[in-house]
Structures are given as C-alpha cells and as structure tokens.
Design a protein around this motif. Structure first.
Motif, PDB file in Angstrom:
ATOM      1  N   ARG A 111      62.816  38.802  32.636  1.00  8.27           N
ATOM      2  CA  ARG A 111      62.787  38.125  33.935  1.00  8.27           C
ATOM      3  C   ARG A 111      63.386  36.722  33.805  1.00  8.27           C
ATOM      4  O   ARG A 111      63.973  36.203  34.734  1.00  8.27           O
ATOM      5  N   CYS A 132      65.619  36.953  36.810  1.00 12.34           N
ATOM      6  CA  CYS A 132      64.936  36.628  38.066  1.00 12.34           C
ATOM      7  C   CYS A 132      65.835  35.751  38.945  1.00 12.34           C
ATOM      8  O   CYS A 132      66.475  34.834  38.457  1.00 12.34           O
ATOM      9  N   ASN A 174      64.554  34.581  41.993  1.00 12.56           N
ATOM     10  CA  ASN A 174      63.667  33.826  42.866  1.00 12.56           C
ATOM     11  C   ASN A 174      63.501  32.424  42.254  1.00 12.56           C
ATOM     12  O   ASN A 174      62.831  32.262  41.243  1.00 12.56           O
ATOM     13  N   VAL A 205      60.156  31.010  41.187  1.00 16.19           N
ATOM     14  CA  VAL A 205      59.564  31.641  40.004  1.00 16.19           C
ATOM     15  C   VAL A 205      60.332  31.219  38.755  1.00 16.19           C
ATOM     16  O   VAL A 205      59.749  30.885  37.726  1.00 16.19           O
ATOM     17  N   PHE A 227      62.804  39.196  47.161  1.00 14.72           N
ATOM     18  CA  PHE A 227      63.864  39.977  46.507  1.00 14.72           C
ATOM     19  C   PHE A 227      63.378  41.362  46.079  1.00 14.72           C
ATOM     20  O   PHE A 227      64.163  42.188  45.673  1.00 14.72           O
ATOM     21  N   TYR A 228      62.061  41.536  46.157  1.00 13.51           N
ATOM     22  CA  TYR A 228      61.535  42.824  45.726  1.00 13.51           C
ATOM     23  C   TYR A 228      61.535  43.786  46.906  1.00 13.51           C
ATOM     24  O   TYR A 228      60.507  44.187  47.424  1.00 13.51           O
ATOM     25  N   TYR A 230      66.310  42.207  38.107  1.00 14.67           N
ATOM     26  CA  TYR A 230      65.420  42.652  37.039  1.00 14.67           C
ATOM     27  C   TYR A 230      64.947  44.078  37.316  1.00 14.67           C
ATOM     28  O   TYR A 230      65.026  44.951  36.467  1.00 14.67           O
TER      29      TYR A 230
HETATM   30  S1  SF4 Z   1      60.712  40.531  41.830  1.00  9.55           S
HETATM   31 FE1  SF4 Z   1      61.174  38.452  42.468  1.00  9.55          FE
HETATM   32  S2  SF4 Z   1      59.957  37.186  41.137  1.00  9.55           S
HETATM   33 FE2  SF4 Z   1      60.054  39.174  40.208  1.00  9.55          FE
HETATM   34  S3  SF4 Z   1      61.771  39.058  38.821  1.00  9.55           S
HETATM   35 FE3  SF4 Z   1      62.504  39.872  40.729  1.00  9.55          FE
HETATM   36  S4  SF4 Z   1      63.267  38.106  41.817  1.00  9.55           S
HETATM   37 FE4  SF4 Z   1      61.956  37.337  40.204  1.00  9.55          FE
END
Ligand code: SF4
Length: 890
Positions: A244, A248, A250, A253, A296-297, A331
């Motif tokens: 991540r 990632c 986000n 995060v 993003f999920y 990811y």
């Molecule tokens: S789901 Fe969101 S917080 Fe998790 S790795 Fe993907 S972009 Fe980052």
C-alpha cells in the motif's frame, strides 16, 4: 526463443535450461553473472515456455471438447485418461459409468472455462482497440463523481440543520477508536464482510502464470521495463503488485507514512464501508456512526483498472498514475488482475510471507515462481520471519494500552477486555524477563544481569509464565480487531500537542481526559514511574508506527514450532535499551509450501556460489527431493582476456598474507597491504576499489597509514575516498569518486584516478556497479569471515550441526561460516565487470584463498581464470601487462 537481438550463446543455454526446468517441474538454482542479460533471458525463456504450454493446453482442450461433442459415449475411458486402471472390485459397467460421468463433468468445466476466457479476451481486445470504450468509462466516472459531490453537499446541508445537541457522551469521532465487538473465527457462524462478499463475485479461474519476484522496488521496475522492450511486451498480461505504501492513491492515508499505519487505516476504512452498509440496512435499530470510507475503493472502478492493467504492461509508477486518473485503488485493482495475469511481478515479502501471500490472493498451486537476485534468499526469509522488540517499546505499549482500557472500560465488550488484559499480562511478563517492571520508567531501570541469553521458544514461554496463553488466539485477535490501529488513534488524539488544537467544546471534554491521563502519569511520578505515551506532532509527515504493532510481529513469531527458532534475551544497560528478539533458525519451514505447491521454482542470481547453502539448508530442509533440483551456472559474456583474477600469497617484502583476527592488526601486515596498494596504484588506471572485512579494520588501517606517511604516498597517485557509514552519504561519495576519475582521465598528469576504501557487506558491496573506469581493479583484503562470537551465529551453527549431515567430512557449521565469507567475497568482486566490453583485475589478498574448499566457492567464470601467485613480483608483472595491454587496445 524470441529475443530482441541475436542472443549470446550463454543466453541461449540459460533459456534452454530454464525452459527444460519449467517443463519438467523442477526446482532450479540458476546463476548468470550480472551484465550477461539475465533478466532478458529469464523473460524470454519463461514466457516462451508459457506460450508453448498454453498452446498445448488449448490443443488438448480442443481435442477433449471434440471428443466430448460426440455425445455421452464419445469418450472412452482410455482416451480420456490413459493409463488409469480399473477400480479394484467394481464391475466394469460401474467403473465405465463413473468414468464417463467424470469425463462429461470435465468437458462441461472446460466449456465453461473456455467461455469465461473468451469473454475476458474479447473485453480486453475491445479495450485495447477501442478508445471510445475508454472514453465511456471515463465519462461514467465523471458522472459518478458529480453525483457523489451533490450527495455530499446535501448531506452537509442536512447535518448543519441538525448540528447541535447530537453529541453523545463521547466525542462523535471518538467512536472510531473503540474496539468493535469481537468474535473469534470458531465463534463466527456466518462469515461476512466486504472482502469475502466481493471475493465471491471475483472468483475467477487462475490461469497458469509466472510469479516473478525480486528484492527491491527498483529491481522490479527495471524488470518490467525489460518486459516492455522484449518481444513479449505487447501481448503479455502482466500485473505489478506492491505494498500500500507504493500503491495507495488516497493522499490522506499515504501521508501516514509508515507502512503498518497505512495498512491499518486502509483496512479500517474498508471495514467501515462494510459496517456502513449494514448500518444502512439496520437503520433505526442501531445508532448511526460516522465512519470514513476510501473513495478509491469502488468495485466498479477497480474493475476498469483491472482491465486496463491487463491490456498493457505497466510498472508500479504507471499503475499509480492510472489509479489517480481512474479514481480506482491500484493496490486492490492490481490484485483483481492476478487470476487472469500471465506474469505477476511482486516483492519478496508478498511471496515469501504466507499471510501476506494469502491476503493478496496469490495462489501458488501449479504455478511457476521465479525468485531473482536470490543470493541472499536464506537471510531474507530469516529476516521476514524474525522480530525484535525493545524494553521501551514493551513498557510504552503497556502504558498506552492500560490508559486505553481505563478510558473505554465501560464501552468495551467482555471479549475485548479479556484480550486486552491478556496482552497487558504478556507485556508485563516480557518486561519481567528483561529484568524490569512495566510500572517504572524503562530508561531509569538498570538491568542487574547484562548479557545475551538464548532460549528455545518453549523455555521462553514457560519461564515467562505465559505458556497457559493461547498465542494463536491473541495473534488472531490483534489482526482482526485492529487493536494497534485503535491504540495509535487514541495516542495520536490524546497523547500530545495534537489535542491542544481543538474547539472550546471539545477542550472541555478533553480536559477531563487529559486530567485523567495526567493523574495516571502523576501517580506514576510519585512512585518514580513516569511513562507517558509518545508525543506525536500533528503535522508529522512520517509517523512512527505504534509499539504495539511491533510487538504483534514478535507475538506471531512466537507461534513458530519450538525447534525452528530461538528467543534472544538481550539485556543491556537499562530495561529500555534491552530487547527480546525472535531468531528463525530454519528458514526452510517457510519455504516448504512454495516448493510443494508450485509446478516449478527457479532461484536465480548473478552470484549464487556457493550453492550448497541453497541446496541443503533451504531446499532439502524444505523436503525437496534432490532429484528435483537442477543447477545451472553460465559463464560471462566477456572474453576470457578481459578479466585477471589473482590470489596473492605474499607481499612485496615477502610477508605472508594471512589476515586472521590474530595477525591482521600487526603493523607489518598493515604496512604490507599499503605497499601492495601503492605499487598497484602506479600501474592501474582509473578507479581502484579496495574492500576491507569491516569498518573497524578499515579505520584502523587508515589510521596506521596516516601515521606512517603511506597515505600521502598513495594520495599522490590516487585521490582517496572512504565508504561512509551513513547510507545517505553514499551517493555523494560515489558522485565525487566518479567525477575525480573522469577528471583525471581527461586531464592526465600525475594523479591517475581514485582509490575507494570500501567495506564488505557495507553500503557499496551490493547494488552499486563499478563498471568501466569506476573499477579497473577490485582488491579484497583478507577473508571476511563473520563474527563467530555472535550468539546468534553460534546458535545457528549448533542447530546446523545437530540437524544436518556432515558434507565432505566438514561440519555443517564450518561450511556455513565459509559460505557466508565467500558469498560476501563474490558479491564484492562481482561489482567490477558489468558488460561485455568491460575489463578489470581482481586481487584476493590472502593465501587461504588457495585452499580447495574456498577456491571452489568462487564463481565458475572467475575461478576458471584465477592465477595463484606465491610472490608479489610475478603478480605485479602480470597486472602491469594486463592493464597496459588494455590501455593500448582502447
Ligand atoms: S483502498 Fe484507499 S486507502 Fe486503501 S490502499 Fe486503496 S487507495 Fe489507499
């Protein structure tokens, strides 16, 4: 083999051997020196095999389907499964019926697979050629974004209206810090959760594929670029996996910095998403809680991302840009692409650590695994599965967790309380094992009995009185409840200045808690026990992970089998400075599943010698049948006359060269080394790299030369550079070193280049190339044996002697020591020759290199050309001739 240019003979040999190993389902140890185009040979050899294999499978399928199309009787048992005999004792007609049914099922399965595959291929083909489709996907995303924005606006408007008076006893956001009700797996009747739900939808056939893993992120990127350039670059379905931290998108995060924090935050947001779903379902029954979810999920967007990943080879950076552009998480999107991918590129950790592998959705059954840059594979597996925690971390975690428990005692369910108490007890006992007390400041508690003690896991559990706790359950609880993340949030919120910037209302509330925390601390002070949670600055870019996260790793290490590891109690100075470390003795246990499940495993590297370690310590211990192991080692692409390796037994004043711990500090040894270097620097142009066995010895020799005036004599010929101890200074030293060599070669004059004093196993012995003028000669001073007084090494040696047979009359521990030494030598001397036109001399200063057991551990392509020189004169003449000849030829 398709290849971007006419391959060298050794590349052809490499690819043929690789193809053969994959076809026969072997475990191969492949060595191909750096600079011989190993990556390209791996790509073209392995993908050629995969292409042929797919073709054969397609033909076989077509044949079976054609037979199946002939009706229920179309297949005879013999046609379908040659060689399978009758089931004993059953009438023929029963056996025939069963077989026909099996065949019909298989044909149905094949048909289904074919349809699914066809669908996927059509979809990818469309995306590949149809810009319109891409555009449609993009437009849909924009529309969705807009809708989300409007929804958010109206929600905000609504909540503003009802803003006041909804605050509960606890701060609204604080709900996020409280542990959710916990059910362990055996208590769970129905498995639910977003991931599981989605997994059902995503259950897709895992096509036969190659998992390629390497050590560093940049090595993986480099490999992907090679695939892009290869003849397979256009039509291979490749997916790059990463952590991540790498993938990632986000920003909030990402900003957390530490991998564990990013992982936990992300997982928590997904949990929130699921809970939010069920909250919405149960609206009215349950009090609504505000939870953040990751935008993003999004399943749909991640599917777009998955398809776009599969249509074109992309490295991690390209994947991240794609994720940002498509507003989909790379990811997870990349994981969705695993089943259909032909080549999966991933870091070591993800392949070698089983829980990480499972979480990523990697299925090794009947697949091919290639582990590149594997010269340190045994150490890597050991490292991944070892863990260390300091006394300060244990005490700090104890303090944080106690405060957390006090704060939320009334809100926590019984199960949570029970587990928290168990963890607190464990921490208490661990600190006691270090000779301390959790209620006192670890920095002020002196340890009475200092030293290092090793214990078996069972002894450790027994002596620390925790043998009655089920560590598997505690470990599972930590994983599932995200307790360390909650604790981190708690400390982040109330542990430091961050809590000072709050609204008045919140301040009032916090005042109570701060008072409470303060009383705890004051209480402690009274007893001389100040132990406050670490202070986190609000705008910290990279926050350190909370101590409990580290401790979780240690707890899980303790669940290894007793004989496979040891616990090292390292008691030093104060309790805070002391530590507990888990040492994995048998890395094979964690590799066994990989070799067992995979169709074929290839362990490849530039310098795999000595290979005995891999064969015995890793493969045989992992239960691999020796007949399944193949070894391949190829020469170098450079012509034999481009390399001059010499073992030098004595120096210019006939001093025998033997750098043992007893002799190497003698002034005459240091003087003799200096004289050798002075002589060589007179005749070798460009850069000379001289490796010492340790920083300390290098410093000592340097100091000695300074005193005797030898250093200034050396400096007249070559500018002297020393390897820095700090990693961030390496780059600068290298740049200066390279600049100096370039300047000298351009301007001429007395100064002929630079001399770099380096350290074996240091910053410059791996991953840095001394090609061309940067390394015209590599000198190895003595033999870099590891420190056998280290308790960890001693334990490993004892364990080896107990578990492994003697090899050629030598004790396994002795073999280990020699192998460690020669691996380090090979890594260091392999730095100088990097491509076909490169040339360099290699000088091994120690007569012990001539011993057969040592000599045979040099890489074959170096060994074959090595000359042994008992006296300095002839070695010097040979070196002068070599470099003169090369200079003339340039
Ligand atoms: S789901 Fe969101 S917080 Fe998790 S790795 Fe993907 S972009 Fe980052």
């Amino acid at each position: 083999f398709p290849f971007p240019y006419a391959p060298y003979r050794i590349q052809e040999q490499f690819m043929e051997a690789l193809y053969g190993a994959l076809e026969a389902g072997r475990v191969g140890i492949f060595e191909s020196p750096t600079g011989t185009g190993k990556s390209l040979s791996l790509i073209c050899g392995a993908l050629s095999w995969l292409r042929d294999w797919e073709e054969k499978r397609r033909q076989e399928e077509a044949r079976l389907l054609a037979l199946g199309a002939g009706g229920p009787d179309g297949l005879t048992p013999q046609q379908a499964r040659p060689g399978s005999g009758d089931t004993a004792g059953q009438p023929d007609w029963v056996t025939a019926f069963v077989r026909q049914k099996e065949e019909r099922d298989m044909v149905d399965r094949l048909k289904e697979e074919q349809i699914r595959r066809k669908k996927r291929e059509d979809r990818l083909e469309k995306i590949r050629h149809n810009v319109q489709l891409k555009y449609a996907a993009k437009r849909k995303r924009c529309e969705e974004d807009e809708a989300k924005r409007l929804l958010q606006l109206s929600k905000e408007a609504l909540s503003q209206g009802a803003a006041e008076g909804v605050l509960d006893q606890l701060d609204h956001n604080e709900e996020e810090l409280i542990l959710a009700e916990y059910e362990s797996d055996d208590e769970k009747k129905v498995v639910s959760g977003l991931e599981e739900d989605d997994d059902d939808d995503l259950e897709e056939e895992h096509v036969t594929k190659i998992y390629y893993c390497s050590r560093t992120h940049s090595q993986l990127s480099q490999f992907v670029r090679e695939v892009q350039k290869s003849p397979f670059g256009k039509d291979t379905r490749l997916v790059s996996l990463g952590s991540r931290q790498n993938l990632c998108v986000n920003e909030e995060v990402r900003r957390l910095g530490a991998l564990q924090l990013i992982n936990d935050r992300c997982m928590e947001m997904q949990k929130n998403k699921h809970e939010k779903k069920s909250d919405e379902e149960n609206e009215g029954k349950k009090r609504r809680v505000s939870h953040t979810v990751c935008p993003f999920y999004s399943y749909e967007q991640m599917q777009f991302l998955r398809d776009e990943v599969l249509v074109e080879v992309k490295d991690i950076e390209q994947l991240v840009s794609l994720g940002r552009e498509t507003k989909a998480c790379p990811y997870y999107g990349s994981r969705f692409a695993i089943p259909a991918a032909q080549l999966v590129v991933l870091p070591y950790q993800m392949l070698l650590h089983e829980p990480t592998r499972n979480a990523a959705g990697i299925k090794l059954k009947d697949q091919v695994v290639i582990i590149d840059e594997a010269h340190n594979l045994i150490d890597t597996i050991t490292c991944i599965h070892s863990a260390e925690v300091s006394g300060s971390q244990l005490c700090c975690a104890h303090s944080q967790l106690s405060q957390y428990m006090e704060r939320y005692r009334k809100r926590l369910k019984a199960k949570n309380l029970m587990y928290i108490k168990q963890i607190l007890y464990l921490l208490e006992r661990f600190v006691a094992m270090l000779g301390g007390n959790v209620n006192q400041n670890p920095g002020c508690q002196a340890v009475s009995q200092t030293g290092t003690v090793l214990k078996s896991i069972n002894d450790f559990l027994f002596q620390s009185q925790i043998d009655n706790i089920n560590l598997f359950k505690v470990q599972r609880y930590c994983e599932k409840s995200l307790i360390s993340r909650k604790l981190f949030g708690f400390v982040e919120r109330y542990g430091g200045p961050a809590s000072a910037v709050k609204t008045n209302k919140e301040n009032q509330k916090l005042a109570g808690l701060q008072n409470f925390l303060l009383t705890l601390q004051q209480g402690s002070v009274k007893e001389g026990t100040l132990q406050s949670p670490p202070v986190e600055a609000e705008h910290d870019q990279v926050r350190t992970a909370s101590p409990l996260m580290q401790i979780e790793g240690f707890l899980s290490a303790l669940t290894n089998a007793n004989q496979d590891g040891r616990v090292i109690l390292n008691r030093q100075g104060t309790v805070g400075q002391s530590s507990l470390k888990f040492l994995l003795l048998n890395p094979a246990v964690h590799f066994a599943k990989v070799v067992e499940e995979c169709r074929a495993v290839i362990i490849a590297g530039g310098t795999m010698q000595p290979v005995a370690d891999f064969r015995e310590q890793l493969l045989c211990c992992a239960g691999v049948d020796p007949a399944r192991i193949v070894e391949f080692s190829c020469g170098h692409v450079i012509p034999p006359e481009n390399i001059l390796p010499i073992i030098l037994c004595s120096g210019p004043s006939n001093q025998q060269l033997e750098f043992t711990y007893q002799t190497r500090d003698l002034p005459q040894m240091m003087d003799e080394t200096g004289r050798i270097l002075c002589n060589l620097c007179n005749v070798i142009p460009g850069g000379v790299v001289c490796f010492f066995p340790s920083y300390e010895y290098e410093k000592q020799v340097y100091g000695h030369w300074e005193q005797t005036g030898l250093l200034s004599r050396l400096a007249a010929k070559k500018k002297i550079f020393q390897e820095p101890k700090k990693a961030n200074q390496v780059e600068q030293v290298l740049v200066e070193y390279a600049k100096c060599i370039k300047r000298c070669s351009q301007t001429g004059g007395q100064m002929t280049g630079a001399l770099l004093l380096s350290v074996v196993g240091g910053k410059m012995s791996e991953g840095i190339n001394f090609s061309d003028d940067l390394g015209r000669c590599v000198i190895m001073v003595g033999m870099p044996y590891p420190n056998i007084r280290s308790p960890e090494l001693q334990e490993k040696m004892t364990w080896l002697d107990k578990t492994m047979p003697r090899a050629a009359g030598q004790a396994p521990s002795r073999v280990l020591i020699e192998n460690l030494c020669m691996k380090a030598v090979n890594q260091s001397i392999g730095r100088a020759i990097r491509h076909q036109k490169d040339f360099a001399s290699i000088l091994l200063l120690d007569h012990r290199y001539t011993r057969p057991a040592i000599f045979n551990k040099l890489p074959q392509w170096i060994r074959e050309r090595t000359q042994v020189k008992p006296a300095f004169g002839s070695a010097f003449a040979e070196l002068r001739k070599f470099h003169r000849g090369k200079l003339d030829a340039l």
